[in-house]
Motif scaffolding. Sequence first.
Motif, PDB file in Angstrom:
ATOM      1  N   LEU A  56      27.168  66.292  -7.571  1.00 55.09           N
ATOM      2  CA  LEU A  56      26.916  67.579  -7.791  1.00 55.09           C
ATOM      3  C   LEU A  56      26.460  68.807  -6.764  1.00 55.09           C
ATOM      4  O   LEU A  56      27.041  69.473  -7.105  1.00 55.09           O
ATOM      5  N   PRO A  57      25.812  68.068  -5.703  1.00 56.78           N
ATOM      6  CA  PRO A  57      25.685  69.650  -4.919  1.00 56.78           C
ATOM      7  C   PRO A  57      26.759  70.072  -4.272  1.00 56.78           C
ATOM      8  O   PRO A  57      27.149  71.075  -3.826  1.00 56.78           O
ATOM      9  N   LEU A  58      27.634  69.130  -3.429  1.00 57.83           N
ATOM     10  CA  LEU A  58      28.675  69.311  -3.530  1.00 57.83           C
ATOM     11  C   LEU A  58      30.047  70.298  -4.614  1.00 57.83           C
ATOM     12  O   LEU A  58      30.869  71.051  -3.597  1.00 57.83           O
ATOM     13  N   LEU A  59      29.788  69.658  -5.262  1.00 59.24           N
ATOM     14  CA  LEU A  59      30.497  70.461  -6.579  1.00 59.24           C
ATOM     15  C   LEU A  59      30.179  71.968  -6.719  1.00 59.24           C
ATOM     16  O   LEU A  59      31.128  73.084  -6.589  1.00 59.24           O
ATOM     17  N   VAL A  60      28.856  72.320  -6.308  1.00 57.70           N
ATOM     18  CA  VAL A  60      28.316  74.109  -6.104  1.00 57.70           C
ATOM     19  C   VAL A  60      28.926  74.220  -5.448  1.00 57.70           C
ATOM     20  O   VAL A  60      28.925  75.531  -5.409  1.00 57.70           O
ATOM     21  N   ILE A  61      28.778  73.215  -4.292  1.00 56.34           N
ATOM     22  CA  ILE A  61      28.963  74.727  -2.759  1.00 56.34           C
ATOM     23  C   ILE A  61      30.770  74.836  -3.455  1.00 56.34           C
ATOM     24  O   ILE A  61      31.289  75.408  -2.622  1.00 56.34           O
ATOM     25  N   GLY A  62      31.795  74.088  -3.472  1.00 58.86           N
ATOM     26  CA  GLY A  62      32.235  74.131  -3.719  1.00 58.86           C
ATOM     27  C   GLY A  62      33.075  75.279  -5.208  1.00 58.86           C
ATOM     28  O   GLY A  62      34.109  76.174  -4.637  1.00 58.86           O
ATOM     29  N   ASP A  63      32.021  75.352  -5.812  1.00 61.19           N
ATOM     30  CA  ASP A  63      31.769  76.709  -6.315  1.00 61.19           C
ATOM     31  C   ASP A  63      31.256  77.809  -6.322  1.00 61.19           C
ATOM     32  O   ASP A  63      32.437  78.885  -6.671  1.00 61.19           O
ATOM     33  N   ILE A  64      31.064  77.394  -5.268  1.00 63.09           N
ATOM     34  CA  ILE A  64      30.658  79.175  -4.566  1.00 63.09           C
ATOM     35  C   ILE A  64      31.507  79.777  -4.299  1.00 63.09           C
ATOM     36  O   ILE A  64      31.981  81.043  -4.292  1.00 63.09           O
ATOM     37  N   PHE A  65      32.286  78.506  -3.331  1.00 62.79           N
ATOM     38  CA  PHE A  65      33.239  78.968  -2.706  1.00 62.79           C
ATOM     39  C   PHE A  65      34.691  79.732  -3.578  1.00 62.79           C
ATOM     40  O   PHE A  65      35.045  80.763  -3.254  1.00 62.79           O
ATOM     41  N   ALA A  66      35.124  79.133  -4.743  1.00 65.40           N
ATOM     42  CA  ALA A  66      35.695  79.408  -5.052  1.00 65.40           C
ATOM     43  C   ALA A  66      36.045  80.964  -6.389  1.00 65.40           C
ATOM     44  O   ALA A  66      36.928  81.036  -6.651  1.00 65.40           O
ATOM     45  N   VAL A  67      34.515  80.401  -6.410  1.00 71.65           N
ATOM     46  CA  VAL A  67      33.977  81.912  -7.134  1.00 71.65           C
ATOM     47  C   VAL A  67      34.138  83.234  -6.593  1.00 71.65           C
ATOM     48  O   VAL A  67      34.591  84.538  -6.970  1.00 71.65           O
ATOM     49  N   ILE A  68      34.104  83.288  -4.982  1.00 75.53           N
ATOM     50  CA  ILE A  68      34.200  84.130  -4.019  1.00 75.53           C
ATOM     51  C   ILE A  68      35.693  84.911  -3.939  1.00 75.53           C
ATOM     52  O   ILE A  68      35.594  85.513  -4.226  1.00 75.53           O
ATOM     53  N   TYR A  69      36.015  83.918  -3.901  1.00 72.25           N
ATOM     54  CA  TYR A  69      37.636  83.889  -3.548  1.00 72.25           C
ATOM     55  C   TYR A  69      38.493  84.721  -4.881  1.00 72.25           C
ATOM     56  O   TYR A  69      39.221  85.182  -4.025  1.00 72.25           O
ATOM     57  N   TYR A  70      38.005  83.352  -5.703  1.00 73.98           N
ATOM     58  CA  TYR A  70      39.365  84.387  -7.185  1.00 73.98           C
ATOM     59  C   TYR A  70      38.087  84.843  -8.355  1.00 73.98           C
ATOM     60  O   TYR A  70      39.046  84.933  -9.730  1.00 73.98           O
ATOM     61  N   LYS A  71      36.922  85.814  -7.591  1.00 77.42           N
ATOM     62  CA  LYS A  71      36.910  87.137  -8.580  1.00 77.42           C
ATOM     63  C   LYS A  71      36.998  87.996  -9.303  1.00 77.42           C
ATOM     64  O   LYS A  71      36.273  87.816 -10.026  1.00 77.42           O
ATOM     65  N   ARG A  72      38.210  88.059  -8.935  1.00 82.00           N
ATOM     66  CA  ARG A  72      39.194  89.275  -9.596  1.00 82.00           C
ATOM     67  C   ARG A  72      39.545  88.879 -10.799  1.00 82.00           C
ATOM     68  O   ARG A  72      40.568  89.054 -11.669  1.00 82.00           O
ATOM     69  N   HIS A  73      39.774  87.162 -10.535  1.00 87.57           N
ATOM     70  CA  HIS A  73      40.695  86.286 -11.755  1.00 87.57           C
ATOM     71  C   HIS A  73      39.957  85.954 -12.373  1.00 87.57           C
ATOM     72  O   HIS A  73      39.804  84.838 -12.621  1.00 87.57           O
ATOM     73  N   MET A  74      39.044  86.616 -13.144  1.00 82.54           N
ATOM     74  CA  MET A  74      38.365  85.832 -14.844  1.00 82.54           C
ATOM     75  C   MET A  74      38.590  86.348 -15.551  1.00 82.54           C
ATOM     76  O   MET A  74      38.523  87.697 -15.550  1.00 82.54           O
ATOM     77  N   GLU A  75      38.492  85.804 -16.880  1.00 80.02           N
ATOM     78  CA  GLU A  75      38.943  85.772 -18.103  1.00 80.02           C
ATOM     79  C   GLU A  75      37.163  86.034 -19.011  1.00 80.02           C
ATOM     80  O   GLU A  75      36.754  84.427 -19.456  1.00 80.02           O
ATOM     81  N   ILE A  76      36.133  87.203 -18.638  1.00 75.83           N
ATOM     82  CA  ILE A  76      35.586  86.871 -19.609  1.00 75.83           C
ATOM     83  C   ILE A  76      35.305  86.491 -20.840  1.00 75.83           C
ATOM     84  O   ILE A  76      34.190  85.520 -21.087  1.00 75.83           O
ATOM     85  N   LYS A  77      35.973  87.075 -21.739  1.00 79.51           N
ATOM     86  CA  LYS A  77      35.895  86.645 -23.168  1.00 79.51           C
ATOM     87  C   LYS A  77      36.200  85.423 -23.067  1.00 79.51           C
ATOM     88  O   LYS A  77      35.492  84.601 -24.421  1.00 79.51           O
ATOM     89  N   ILE A  78      36.819  84.849 -22.566  1.00 79.61           N
ATOM     90  CA  ILE A  78      37.042  83.140 -22.646  1.00 79.61           C
ATOM     91  C   ILE A  78      35.631  82.219 -21.954  1.00 79.61           C
ATOM     92  O   ILE A  78      35.279  81.457 -22.990  1.00 79.61           O
TER      93      ILE A  78
END
Length: 250
Positions: A56-78
Amino acid sequence: MMEVLSNYDFTMIQWAVVIMTSFVVGIDKSGLPTLLIIIPIVAQILGGKLSAGFLLPLLVIGDIFAVIYYKRHMEIKILLKLLPWAIFGVMIGLFVGGLVSDAQFKMIIGIIVLICVFLLIAKKDSLSNYLSEKWYFHIVMGILGGFSSMIGNAAGPIMVVYFLSMNLSKNRFIGTMSWFFFVLNLIKLPLYAFVWHNITLESFQLNLMIFPLILVGAFIGVRVVKFVPEKSYRLMMIGVTIIGAARLLS
């Protein structure tokens, strides 16, 4: 570092798998699903519940990278439709997950995922449009995703099916799913640490030792993703999901 190593009675092969886990998490979070390949192997080394706490801590670190890199590509309604039910699924997993064995749970999830993938392949866009308009689809998939994520970080195949049914572009698919798991995994952290006690000082020391490889995996993964065409990416996600579901059934 040597003190940390001495706390684990691993063979050289097991150490290689544990270290490689960090690299695989980075690749997975970049948009190339590979996590289900490593989860069963790590579970054999550390045990089911402890392996979930280690990951889980490794996944959270990976998530942080992903949301920073793909921050402009998100469907908030979904996400707004899905996350409340996924959090509810996490709570169900927290309190009743112990009633179902790992083997039974994996079999149930694997069967559900294979059925969903079969329907996606058979009906394609017609099914996607039909499902995305049904309010109960978001509820069911959200609860299943949250529950399976809480039990064993095994929500990947379910959420791939869900986000494929939303007909998102490649980057929006990755970005929206990244935010989904980032929020969910942050909620799980204190539950794992203080309720299930499967995030320990030793497991966290191990996380700190190997987490830089997440960045290496993510760096390679995002460059590979750029070269994968939209249609090929969708087919790849379906194929990997089928493999993941079959792995759950094995």
